[in-house]
Scaffold this motif. Structure first.
Motif, PDB file in Angstrom:
ATOM      1  N   ARG A 178       0.862  -1.181   0.000  1.00 46.07           N
ATOM      2  CA  ARG A 178       0.000   0.000   0.000  1.00 46.07           C
ATOM      3  C   ARG A 178       0.900   1.233   0.000  1.00 46.07           C
ATOM      4  NH1 ARG A 178      -4.220  -0.608  -1.248  1.00 46.07           N
ATOM      5  NH2 ARG A 178      -5.072  -1.849   0.432  1.00 46.07           N
ATOM      6  N   GLY A 179       0.694   2.112  -0.957  1.00 50.52           N
ATOM      7  CA  GLY A 179       1.483   3.339  -0.978  1.00 50.52           C
ATOM      8  C   GLY A 179       2.956   3.051  -1.158  1.00 50.52           C
ATOM      9  N   SER A 180       3.769   3.452  -0.181  1.00 49.81           N
ATOM     10  CA  SER A 180       5.215   3.223  -0.226  1.00 49.81           C
ATOM     11  C   SER A 180       5.650   2.047   0.637  1.00 49.81           C
ATOM     12  CB  SER A 180       5.951   4.491   0.249  1.00 49.81           C
ATOM     13  OG  SER A 180       5.689   5.574  -0.608  1.00 49.81           O
ATOM     14  N   TYR A 181       4.693   1.228   1.101  1.00 53.44           N
ATOM     15  CA  TYR A 181       5.004   0.153   2.036  1.00 53.44           C
ATOM     16  C   TYR A 181       4.641  -1.219   1.451  1.00 53.44           C
ATOM     17  CZ  TYR A 181       5.652   3.730   5.604  1.00 53.44           C
ATOM     18  OH  TYR A 181       6.095   4.809   6.309  1.00 53.44           O
ATOM     19  N   VAL A 182       5.422  -2.206   1.852  1.00 57.31           N
ATOM     20  CA  VAL A 182       5.068  -3.604   1.627  1.00 57.31           C
ATOM     21  C   VAL A 182       4.887  -4.241   2.997  1.00 57.31           C
ATOM     22  CG1 VAL A 182       6.141  -3.855  -0.639  1.00 57.31           C
ATOM     23  CG2 VAL A 182       7.533  -4.203   1.407  1.00 57.31           C
ATOM     24  N   TYR A 183       4.051  -5.280   3.057  1.00 55.23           N
ATOM     25  CA  TYR A 183       3.677  -5.883   4.337  1.00 55.23           C
ATOM     26  C   TYR A 183       3.953  -7.377   4.311  1.00 55.23           C
ATOM     27  CZ  TYR A 183       1.039  -1.542   4.972  1.00 55.23           C
ATOM     28  OH  TYR A 183       0.690  -0.221   5.086  1.00 55.23           O
ATOM     29  N   ASN A 184       4.469  -7.886   5.438  1.00 54.79           N
ATOM     30  CA  ASN A 184       4.599  -9.331   5.552  1.00 54.79           C
ATOM     31  C   ASN A 184       3.279  -9.916   6.039  1.00 54.79           C
ATOM     32  OD1 ASN A 184       4.469  -8.845   8.310  1.00 54.79           O
ATOM     33  ND2 ASN A 184       6.624  -9.331   8.702  1.00 54.79           N
ATOM     34  N   ASP A 185       3.266 -11.219   6.273  1.00 54.06           N
ATOM     35  CA  ASP A 185       2.005 -11.884   6.610  1.00 54.06           C
ATOM     36  C   ASP A 185       1.468 -11.480   7.969  1.00 54.06           C
ATOM     37  OD1 ASP A 185       0.045 -13.713   5.596  1.00 54.06           O
ATOM     38  OD2 ASP A 185       0.672 -15.143   7.144  1.00 54.06           O
ATOM     39  N   GLN A 186       2.333 -10.930   8.805  1.00 52.46           N
ATOM     40  CA  GLN A 186       1.881 -10.465  10.122  1.00 52.46           C
ATOM     41  C   GLN A 186       1.382  -9.017  10.077  1.00 52.46           C
ATOM     42  OE1 GLN A 186       5.094 -12.132   9.845  1.00 52.46           O
ATOM     43  NE2 GLN A 186       3.788 -13.941  10.109  1.00 52.46           N
ATOM     44  N   GLY A 187       1.417  -8.415   8.884  1.00 56.50           N
ATOM     45  CA  GLY A 187       0.963  -7.042   8.740  1.00 56.50           C
ATOM     46  C   GLY A 187       2.002  -6.014   9.094  1.00 56.50           C
ATOM     47  N   THR A 188       3.261  -6.425   9.287  1.00 54.02           N
ATOM     48  CA  THR A 188       4.334  -5.486   9.615  1.00 54.02           C
ATOM     49  C   THR A 188       4.689  -4.673   8.374  1.00 54.02           C
ATOM     50  OG1 THR A 188       5.230  -7.076  11.196  1.00 54.02           O
ATOM     51  CG2 THR A 188       6.672  -5.248  10.520  1.00 54.02           C
ATOM     52  N   LEU A 209      -5.809   0.754 -15.108  1.00 50.31           N
ATOM     53  CA  LEU A 209      -5.404  -0.598 -15.491  1.00 50.31           C
ATOM     54  C   LEU A 209      -6.607  -1.503 -15.680  1.00 50.31           C
ATOM     55  CD1 LEU A 209      -3.168  -2.701 -15.948  1.00 50.31           C
ATOM     56  CD2 LEU A 209      -3.113  -3.055 -13.462  1.00 50.31           C
ATOM     57  N   ILE A 210      -7.567  -1.420 -14.774  1.00 46.90           N
ATOM     58  CA  ILE A 210      -8.785  -2.231 -14.888  1.00 46.90           C
ATOM     59  C   ILE A 210      -9.531  -1.883 -16.174  1.00 46.90           C
ATOM     60  CG2 ILE A 210     -11.059  -2.631 -13.873  1.00 46.90           C
ATOM     61  CD1 ILE A 210      -9.684  -2.233 -11.111  1.00 46.90           C
ATOM     62  N   ASN A 211      -9.649  -0.596 -16.470  1.00 48.68           N
ATOM     63  CA  ASN A 211     -10.332  -0.172 -17.693  1.00 48.68           C
ATOM     64  C   ASN A 211      -9.627  -0.733 -18.929  1.00 48.68           C
ATOM     65  OD1 ASN A 211     -12.089   1.271 -16.080  1.00 48.68           O
ATOM     66  ND2 ASN A 211     -11.081   3.241 -16.427  1.00 48.68           N
ATOM     67  N   GLN A 212      -8.283  -0.721 -18.901  1.00 48.83           N
ATOM     68  CA  GLN A 212      -7.537  -1.219 -20.053  1.00 48.83           C
ATOM     69  C   GLN A 212      -7.694  -2.724 -20.208  1.00 48.83           C
ATOM     70  OE1 GLN A 212      -5.929   0.911 -22.217  1.00 48.83           O
ATOM     71  NE2 GLN A 212      -5.871  -0.918 -23.490  1.00 48.83           N
ATOM     72  N   ILE A 213      -7.706  -3.456 -19.087  1.00 51.90           N
ATOM     73  CA  ILE A 213      -7.913  -4.904 -19.137  1.00 51.90           C
ATOM     74  C   ILE A 213      -9.258  -5.234 -19.780  1.00 51.90           C
ATOM     75  CG2 ILE A 213      -8.342  -6.936 -17.695  1.00 51.90           C
ATOM     76  CD1 ILE A 213      -6.202  -5.888 -15.788  1.00 51.90           C
ATOM     77  N   PHE A 255       4.562   6.042  -8.219  1.00 49.95           N
ATOM     78  CA  PHE A 255       3.270   6.576  -7.794  1.00 49.95           C
ATOM     79  C   PHE A 255       2.700   5.787  -6.621  1.00 49.95           C
ATOM     80  CE2 PHE A 255       3.527   8.125 -12.155  1.00 49.95           C
ATOM     81  CZ  PHE A 255       3.173   9.453 -11.986  1.00 49.95           C
ATOM     82  N   GLY A 256       3.439   4.778  -6.162  1.00 52.02           N
ATOM     83  CA  GLY A 256       2.997   4.001  -5.018  1.00 52.02           C
ATOM     84  C   GLY A 256       2.216   2.765  -5.417  1.00 52.02           C
ATOM     85  N   TYR A 257       2.193   1.809  -4.498  1.00 53.19           N
ATOM     86  CA  TYR A 257       1.423   0.589  -4.715  1.00 53.19           C
ATOM     87  C   TYR A 257      -0.069   0.860  -4.516  1.00 53.19           C
ATOM     88  CZ  TYR A 257       5.911  -1.856  -4.204  1.00 53.19           C
ATOM     89  OH  TYR A 257       7.200  -2.289  -4.353  1.00 53.19           O
ATOM     90  N   LYS A 258      -0.868   0.172  -5.329  1.00 52.20           N
ATOM     91  CA  LYS A 258      -2.329   0.247  -5.220  1.00 52.20           C
ATOM     92  C   LYS A 258      -2.829   1.691  -5.262  1.00 52.20           C
ATOM     93  CE  LYS A 258      -2.886  -4.167  -2.835  1.00 52.20           C
ATOM     94  NZ  LYS A 258      -3.477  -4.883  -1.686  1.00 52.20           N
ATOM     95  N   ASN A 259      -2.253   2.459  -6.169  1.00 51.11           N
ATOM     96  CA  ASN A 259      -2.741   3.822  -6.385  1.00 51.11           C
ATOM     97  C   ASN A 259      -4.122   3.731  -7.041  1.00 51.11           C
ATOM     98  OD1 ASN A 259      -3.189   6.259  -8.161  1.00 51.11           O
ATOM     99  ND2 ASN A 259      -1.348   6.926  -7.085  1.00 51.11           N
ATOM    100  N   PRO A 260      -5.168   4.231  -6.395  1.00 56.42           N
ATOM    101  CA  PRO A 260      -6.537   4.007  -6.900  1.00 56.42           C
ATOM    102  C   PRO A 260      -6.727   4.503  -8.331  1.00 56.42           C
ATOM    103  CG  PRO A 260      -6.593   4.876  -4.665  1.00 56.42           C
ATOM    104  CD  PRO A 260      -5.167   4.974  -5.122  1.00 56.42           C
TER     105      PRO A 260
END
Length: 268
Positions: A53-63, A88-92, A77-82
């Motif tokens: 999310r954004g500039s972060y990645v998370y492990n399975d514990q949510g860290t 991307l969805i529109n293009q797919i 532009f960050g991860y999961k930029n709405p």
């Protein structure tokens, strides 16, 4: 892997919660089946990331882990930029993937924007070629250079520069580590010192260091005895100079502001 559609909310956006991973088994499988990359084993045991999310990645514990690499700025532009996700969805749903031999409106429109911007900024007219990544773009440029220069294969490049890991790109990348397993290349580059301000000689400003290195480069073309230039026909043994303007893999090195203007003068 089973995924529960339970949602956590972070910064107003949904995050998918997965069932707990069997990390020990995954790491055992990774050691058996996956090739080793450059960064995945820098910590022991390696992290396995399941969300972002954004500039972060998370492990399975949510860290959360701040991703300072961001795919070498490819996802700056960050991860999961709405907004980008929706595009991307529109293009797919419209035209997800099509062979490069075929035309589609977006390719033509984007090419026009890039070419017109290049003409405005450089005065150079050109056409746009799309590729799958940096290394292949370098490979294609080497083909173009060799074709234009009637088969010449020698290139200039900077010490510390990185251009990719395919065979041609490795030949103009200064790190021996990328070439040592493959033997010598017939088209090795001649590597020119790059003005790393932090490593400049004592008592010399960064700008003076830049001028010094440009003067040393120009000296290669003073006469025929430096081995790169025939003044009688004004022809060089070298076909091109590959420049990484700000070095990334070489240490995120920003040269002094006067370096490239001085270097440009040396080619006049």
């Amino acid at each position: 892997m089973n995924i529960k559609e339970n949602h956590l909310f972070s910064e107003g956006q949904a995050m998918t919660k997965r069932e707990p991973l069997d990390e020990a088994q995954l790491l055992a499988d990774e050691a058996k089946y996956c090739s080793y990359g450059d960064t995945v084993h820098y910590v022991n045991p390696p992290n396995i990331f399941t969300d972002c999310r954004g500039s972060y990645v998370y492990n399975d514990q949510g860290t959360p882990f701040l991703d300072l690499q961001m795919w070498y700025s490819a996802v700056n532009f960050g991860y999961k930029n709405p907004r980008l996700d929706q595009a991307l969805i529109n293009q797919i749903h419209t035209l997800p993937q099509i062979a490069s031999q075929y035309l589609h409106p977006t390719k033509i429109e984007l090419s026009k924007v890039i070419a017109e911007d290049m003409l405005k900024k450089t005065g150079v007219k050109g056409r746009i070629h799309y590729n799958v990544g940096g290394s292949q773009a370098i490979e294609d440029s080497l083909k173009l250079v060799r074709n234009f220069c009637h088969g010449k294969s020698r290139m200039f490049a900077f010490e510390g520069g990185y251009h990719g890991r395919t065979l041609g790109a490795s030949s103009i990348t200064s790190s021996y580590r990328y070439r040592r397993r493959y033997g010598h290349f017939g088209e090795r580059a001649q590597f020119i010192p790059f003005p790393y301000p932090f490593r400049r000689p004592k008592g010399m400003t960064a700008e003076e260091y830049a001028v010094k290195l440009v003067a040393e480069f120009k000296r290669l073309f003073e006469n025929e005895y430096h081995g790169v230039w025939d003044p009688k026909v004004r022809e060089s043994e070298f076909a091109a100079f590959y420049i990484e303007t700000i070095q990334g893999t070489g240490g995120y090195v920003i040269p002094p502001m006067n370096f490239y203007p001085e270097l440009k003068k040396s080619f006049r």
